[in-house]
Scaffold this active site. Structure first.
Site, PDB file in Angstrom:
ATOM      1  N   HIS A  59       4.881   2.025  79.020  1.00 45.69           N
ATOM      2  CA  HIS A  59       4.415   2.431  77.607  1.00 45.69           C
ATOM      3  C   HIS A  59       5.256   1.623  76.465  1.00 45.69           C
ATOM      4  O   HIS A  59       4.555   1.450  75.082  1.00 45.69           O
ATOM      5  CB  HIS A  59       4.343   3.973  77.431  1.00 45.69           C
ATOM      6  CG  HIS A  59       5.713   4.341  77.164  1.00 45.69           C
ATOM      7  ND1 HIS A  59       6.659   4.539  78.052  1.00 45.69           N
ATOM      8  CD2 HIS A  59       6.657   4.428  75.837  1.00 45.69           C
ATOM      9  CE1 HIS A  59       8.006   4.693  77.685  1.00 45.69           C
ATOM     10  NE2 HIS A  59       7.965   4.903  76.220  1.00 45.69           N
ATOM     11  N   HIS A  74       5.378  -0.677  71.202  1.00 44.58           N
ATOM     12  CA  HIS A  74       5.227   0.511  71.794  1.00 44.58           C
ATOM     13  C   HIS A  74       3.491   0.754  71.859  1.00 44.58           C
ATOM     14  O   HIS A  74       3.113   1.012  70.885  1.00 44.58           O
ATOM     15  CB  HIS A  74       5.756   1.649  70.734  1.00 44.58           C
ATOM     16  CG  HIS A  74       6.150   2.853  71.702  1.00 44.58           C
ATOM     17  ND1 HIS A  74       5.139   3.839  71.896  1.00 44.58           N
ATOM     18  CD2 HIS A  74       7.277   3.432  72.029  1.00 44.58           C
ATOM     19  CE1 HIS A  74       5.656   4.869  72.465  1.00 44.58           C
ATOM     20  NE2 HIS A  74       7.180   4.518  72.544  1.00 44.58           N
TER      21      HIS A  74
END
Length: 151
Positions: A59, A74
């Protein structure tokens, strides 16, 4: 340090960090930057600078350029809770990457369907507010478009 232009790892719409639905990013506690609300189509997050992948998770990833600028991408908010489901790593930690090279493949629509925000902060690590200029925090962006200059 040599100034660097950080480019968008995603195609979508640029947003100011204050609109990220996470107080840690919204209050720039991780660092200054901007965010991208990605198109809801499967695709890849690409390297925002030339450099070495110094941190890699399904992620999120950090690419450090030759001047020591570390850029965090992110992918979504609270996406760590998805345990890597729906994310495919295209590189390994320690790999040298070129700006625009695929780092992680993902589907922002699937992230949203799982109840998470796909809004993706792009953060200048170890920077302070005055270090960034020409910050793009509104309007459409394509992967590879300039997001901010970091000096």
């Amino acid at each position: 340090m040599t100034p660097v232009t950080v480019t968008s790892p995603l195609t979508g719409r640029a947003l100011p960090l204050t609109e990220v639905p996470d107080p840690v990013f919204a209050q720039a506690m991780v660092g200054p930057g901007t965010a991208v609300d990605p198109e809801r189509v499967p695709g890849a997050a690409v390297a925002p600078v030339d450099g070495v992948v110094v941190s890699l998770h399904p992620h999120a990833f950090v690419v450090m350029d030759s001047s020591g600028h570390g850029v965090l991408t992110h992918l979504g908010i609270d996406t760590v809770q998805l345990d890597g489901e729906g994310f495919e790593l295209m590189v390994a930690k320690g790999d040298t990457v070129s700006r625009g090279q695929e780092v992680v493949r993902w589907d922002p629509a699937a992230v949203e369907a799982a109840g998470k925000s796909p809004i993706s902060p792009v953060i200048a690590l170890d920077a302070v507010d005055g270090d960034l200029s020409a910050v793009v925090d509104s309007g459409p962006v394509r992967a590879g478009d300039a997001l901010f200059d970091w000096s």
